[in-house]
Motif scaffolding. Structure first.
Motif, PDB file in Angstrom:
ATOM      1  N   ILE A  13      65.351  14.479  23.122  1.00 54.67           N
ATOM      2  CA  ILE A  13      66.057  14.600  21.842  1.00 54.67           C
ATOM      3  C   ILE A  13      66.208  16.063  21.449  1.00 54.67           C
ATOM      4  O   ILE A  13      67.227  16.478  20.888  1.00 54.67           O
ATOM      5  N   GLU A  14      65.201  16.869  21.798  1.00 54.85           N
ATOM      6  CA  GLU A  14      65.246  18.285  21.442  1.00 54.85           C
ATOM      7  C   GLU A  14      66.385  19.029  22.134  1.00 54.85           C
ATOM      8  O   GLU A  14      66.803  20.111  21.700  1.00 54.85           O
ATOM      9  N   ASP A  15      66.898  18.469  23.228  1.00 56.95           N
ATOM     10  CA  ASP A  15      68.002  19.108  23.945  1.00 56.95           C
ATOM     11  C   ASP A  15      69.350  18.848  23.283  1.00 56.95           C
ATOM     12  O   ASP A  15      70.341  19.520  23.601  1.00 56.95           O
ATOM     13  N   VAL A  16      69.385  17.869  22.394  1.00 62.79           N
ATOM     14  CA  VAL A  16      70.652  17.506  21.744  1.00 62.79           C
ATOM     15  C   VAL A  16      71.053  18.599  20.759  1.00 62.79           C
ATOM     16  O   VAL A  16      70.247  19.037  19.937  1.00 62.79           O
ATOM     17  N   ILE A  17      72.288  19.034  20.843  1.00 66.80           N
ATOM     18  CA  ILE A  17      72.794  20.093  19.967  1.00 66.80           C
ATOM     19  C   ILE A  17      73.677  19.489  18.876  1.00 66.80           C
ATOM     20  O   ILE A  17      74.682  18.833  19.158  1.00 66.80           O
ATOM     21  N   ALA A  18      73.273  19.706  17.630  1.00 68.78           N
ATOM     22  CA  ALA A  18      74.101  19.323  16.480  1.00 68.78           C
ATOM     23  C   ALA A  18      74.571  20.595  15.792  1.00 68.78           C
ATOM     24  O   ALA A  18      73.853  21.598  15.769  1.00 68.78           O
ATOM     25  N   GLU A  73      75.871  22.516  12.364  1.00 64.20           N
ATOM     26  CA  GLU A  73      75.675  22.383  10.925  1.00 64.20           C
ATOM     27  C   GLU A  73      76.952  21.997  10.184  1.00 64.20           C
ATOM     28  O   GLU A  73      76.927  21.129   9.310  1.00 64.20           O
ATOM     29  N   ASP A  74      78.056  22.599  10.534  1.00 65.01           N
ATOM     30  CA  ASP A  74      79.307  22.297   9.825  1.00 65.01           C
ATOM     31  C   ASP A  74      79.739  20.847  10.032  1.00 65.01           C
ATOM     32  O   ASP A  74      80.465  20.281   9.210  1.00 65.01           O
ATOM     33  N   PHE A 119      65.503  11.021  15.238  1.00 68.20           N
ATOM     34  CA  PHE A 119      66.545  11.683  16.014  1.00 68.20           C
ATOM     35  C   PHE A 119      67.240  12.749  15.179  1.00 68.20           C
ATOM     36  O   PHE A 119      67.405  13.898  15.610  1.00 68.20           O
ATOM     37  N   SER A 120      67.644  12.381  13.963  1.00 68.41           N
ATOM     38  CA  SER A 120      68.391  13.324  13.120  1.00 68.41           C
ATOM     39  C   SER A 120      67.546  14.520  12.712  1.00 68.41           C
ATOM     40  O   SER A 120      68.063  15.619  12.495  1.00 68.41           O
ATOM     41  N   ASN A 121      66.225  14.324  12.616  1.00 64.54           N
ATOM     42  CA  ASN A 121      65.334  15.399  12.181  1.00 64.54           C
ATOM     43  C   ASN A 121      64.868  16.300  13.319  1.00 64.54           C
ATOM     44  O   ASN A 121      64.277  17.360  13.067  1.00 64.54           O
ATOM     45  N   ASN A 122      65.137  15.900  14.573  1.00 66.22           N
ATOM     46  CA  ASN A 122      64.555  16.643  15.691  1.00 66.22           C
ATOM     47  C   ASN A 122      65.564  17.135  16.724  1.00 66.22           C
ATOM     48  O   ASN A 122      65.159  17.723  17.730  1.00 66.22           O
ATOM     49  N   VAL A 123      66.838  16.913  16.495  1.00 65.29           N
ATOM     50  CA  VAL A 123      67.831  17.547  17.357  1.00 65.29           C
ATOM     51  C   VAL A 123      67.853  19.043  17.031  1.00 65.29           C
ATOM     52  O   VAL A 123      67.352  19.476  15.993  1.00 65.29           O
ATOM     53  N   THR A 124      68.411  19.823  17.918  1.00 59.00           N
ATOM     54  CA  THR A 124      68.538  21.261  17.680  1.00 59.00           C
ATOM     55  C   THR A 124      69.839  21.518  16.922  1.00 59.00           C
ATOM     56  O   THR A 124      70.915  21.130  17.378  1.00 59.00           O
ATOM     57  N   VAL A 125      69.710  22.150  15.765  1.00 57.60           N
ATOM     58  CA  VAL A 125      70.885  22.393  14.918  1.00 57.60           C
ATOM     59  C   VAL A 125      71.318  23.844  15.054  1.00 57.60           C
ATOM     60  O   VAL A 125      70.514  24.757  14.897  1.00 57.60           O
ATOM     61  N   LYS A 126      72.603  24.024  15.335  1.00 64.64           N
ATOM     62  CA  LYS A 126      73.167  25.371  15.431  1.00 64.64           C
ATOM     63  C   LYS A 126      74.206  25.573  14.338  1.00 64.64           C
ATOM     64  O   LYS A 126      74.782  24.617  13.828  1.00 64.64           O
ATOM     65  N   GLU A 127      74.434  26.830  13.995  1.00 64.00           N
ATOM     66  CA  GLU A 127      75.428  27.136  12.970  1.00 64.00           C
ATOM     67  C   GLU A 127      76.841  26.892  13.503  1.00 64.00           C
ATOM     68  O   GLU A 127      77.077  26.899  14.712  1.00 64.00           O
ATOM     69  N   GLY A 128      77.762  26.685  12.562  1.00 61.71           N
ATOM     70  CA  GLY A 128      79.157  26.529  12.941  1.00 61.71           C
ATOM     71  C   GLY A 128      79.506  25.096  13.303  1.00 61.71           C
ATOM     72  O   GLY A 128      78.797  24.150  12.972  1.00 61.71           O
ATOM     73  N   SER A 129      80.625  24.942  14.004  1.00 59.09           N
ATOM     74  CA  SER A 129      81.122  23.634  14.411  1.00 59.09           C
ATOM     75  C   SER A 129      81.069  23.501  15.922  1.00 59.09           C
ATOM     76  O   SER A 129      81.052  24.504  16.650  1.00 59.09           O
ATOM     77  N   ALA A 130      81.062  22.282  16.395  1.00 54.53           N
ATOM     78  CA  ALA A 130      81.051  22.048  17.839  1.00 54.53           C
ATOM     79  C   ALA A 130      82.317  22.615  18.458  1.00 54.53           C
ATOM     80  O   ALA A 130      83.401  22.487  17.889  1.00 54.53           O
ATOM     81  N   PRO A 131      82.192  23.260  19.606  1.00 54.94           N
ATOM     82  CA  PRO A 131      83.389  23.805  20.265  1.00 54.94           C
ATOM     83  C   PRO A 131      84.345  22.691  20.651  1.00 54.94           C
ATOM     84  O   PRO A 131      83.923  21.600  21.040  1.00 54.94           O
TER      85      PRO A 131
END
Length: 401
Positions: free
Chosen positions: A64-69, A71-72, A373-385
């Motif tokens: 789950i930690e490998d999942v990239i979400a 923020e936008d 799942f929602s609390n432990n994915v890796t969150v990055k700034e911006g939107s998905a490419p």
């Protein structure tokens, strides 16, 4: 949206239709499994080599930690919150019948009406031109009637009786029979006599402390401030799951499914289908297959595929719960089931009788997994490419360089 949050998980478990019904047998299911096709995963994350065995089968999970979400893509906006509040309050709206008042442009009116056309110099009634207690919404129903039929009600009051001359459009394709003769209504003048009997007034409650405590108290939400925190949390969970869960599932590898469970689910599904066909259509599954020109072999394959697809989803939920130590203890189950039942204005026994205890357990587990799942994915700034293919113009520009 959040009227019955935990109950929503039950809806998810019911998504496969009749399979997810009944209670779990007391004896422990055999762990004998049957392999399923290990096609290449279509998700973007790497599955672990470790196999995790659960009641429904065996799976290799992605982390789950490998999942990239991004923020936008998952943040909850003020506009989304306001819309959610609007939708929630509308679920509790009530409609009252009012015997006085004026018809406005957005009113819902209850009327009797009777139409007449002129034939050989006489006004006569025609088939389909009369109705009693017809409910007409001036804001939405204009297109369902001939021009002017709805709008002429505006400005009148409850109790008014009046006649309005209108006209059927030339393209009107319905006929009527008068004294044994077919008469076309296209282009005909028509006189409708209306009697306005009442107005339907919808009252939508406001989101205040009393409303929140009454409808969300079961979840520990007692005032508007705590409701806002609760709503933002649940909406974010939903956003993260909607944006990323499918990729995660597609990255996991289901190695095998429990053969005994699969067999039981197939038998249960066929039994429920037989019961449904008999109750609703006084028919049998054999008759149904003949009517659909479907062979028993094709039916069996379709049911097996559906059962396996459902089991794969459950295997992943169970395995995530096991891997991340989210499994239910008796104490946790009792507490969560009581909360779920209270939120549905029911008793735990009611839920267990209707859905089966196994399904109530799964609904709770499903919620816990989604939250984790929602609390432990890796969150990055911006939107998905974006992954959209370049336009022809962009390709030409690139080639020119």
């Amino acid at each position: 949206m959040y009227k019955k949050l935990l109950a929503g998980a039950l809806t998810v478990t019911m998504a496969f239709g009749l399979i997810a019904c009944g209670s779990k047998d007391d004896k422990k299911a055999s762990q004998e499994t049957v392999a399923v096709a290990e096609d290449a995963t279509t998700g973007p994350y790497k599955a672990s080599d470790e196999e995790i065995e659960v009641d429904y089968g065996v799976v290799k999970l992605a982390k789950i930690e490998d999942v990239i979400a991004y923020e936008d893509d998952v943040k909850v906006t003020k506009e989304a919150y306001k819309e959610a509040v609007k939708n929630i309050c509308s679920q509790y709206a009530t409609t009252d019948t009012v015997k006085k008042g004026k018809v406005e442009k957005d009113s819902t009116v209850v009327v009797d009406y009777s139409g007449q056309i002129e034939v050989d110099g006489k006004k006569v009634s025609f088939d389909g031109g009369q109705a009693e207690d017809a409910t007409i919404n001036l804001a939405t129903d204009e297109g369902q009637y001939i021009e002017g039929f709805v709008s002429c009600l505006k400005g009148h009051k409850v109790g008014d009786k009046f006649t309005e001359k209108l006209k059927f459009p030339k393209s009107y394709d319905k006929d009527t029979t008068i004294d044994g003769k077919k008469v076309s209504l296209a282009g005909q003048a028509v006189w409708f006599t209306y009697t306005i009997k009442s107005l339907q007034v919808t009252k939508t409650p406001e989101l205040d402390d009393a409303f929140v405590k009454e409808h969300f108290g079961a979840y520990g939400v007692t005032d508007v401030d705590s409701f806002k925190d609760y709503a933002y949390k649940q909406m974010r969970i939903s956003n993260v799951v909607n944006a990323n869960w499918e990729d995660y599932v597609n990255s996991c590898v289901v190695v095998s499914v429990n053969s005994d469970v699969k067999k039981d689910k197939i038998e249960e599904y066929n039994k429920k289908q037989e019961e449904m066909l008999q109750t609703n259509y006084q028919s049998t599954l054999k008759d149904y297959l003949e009517a659909c020109s479907m062979s028993q072999k094709d039916w069996d394959k379709q049911v097996e595929d559906s059962v396996i697809a459902d089991m794969k989803s459950r295997i992943i939920i169970q395995a995530v719960a096991k891997a991340y130590k989210l499994e239910l203890t008796d104490e946790v189950y009792k507490k969560e089931a009581a909360t779920m039942a209270e939120g549905m204005t029911a008793k735990v026994k009611d839920l267990e009788d209707q859905y089966g205890k196994e399904e109530v357990e799964y609904a709770i587990l499903y919620q816990k997994v989604q939250e984790y799942f929602s609390n432990n994915v890796t969150v990055k700034e911006g939107s998905a490419p974006t992954t959209e293919a370049p336009s022809a113009e962009e390709v030409e520009t690139t080639e020119a360089k």
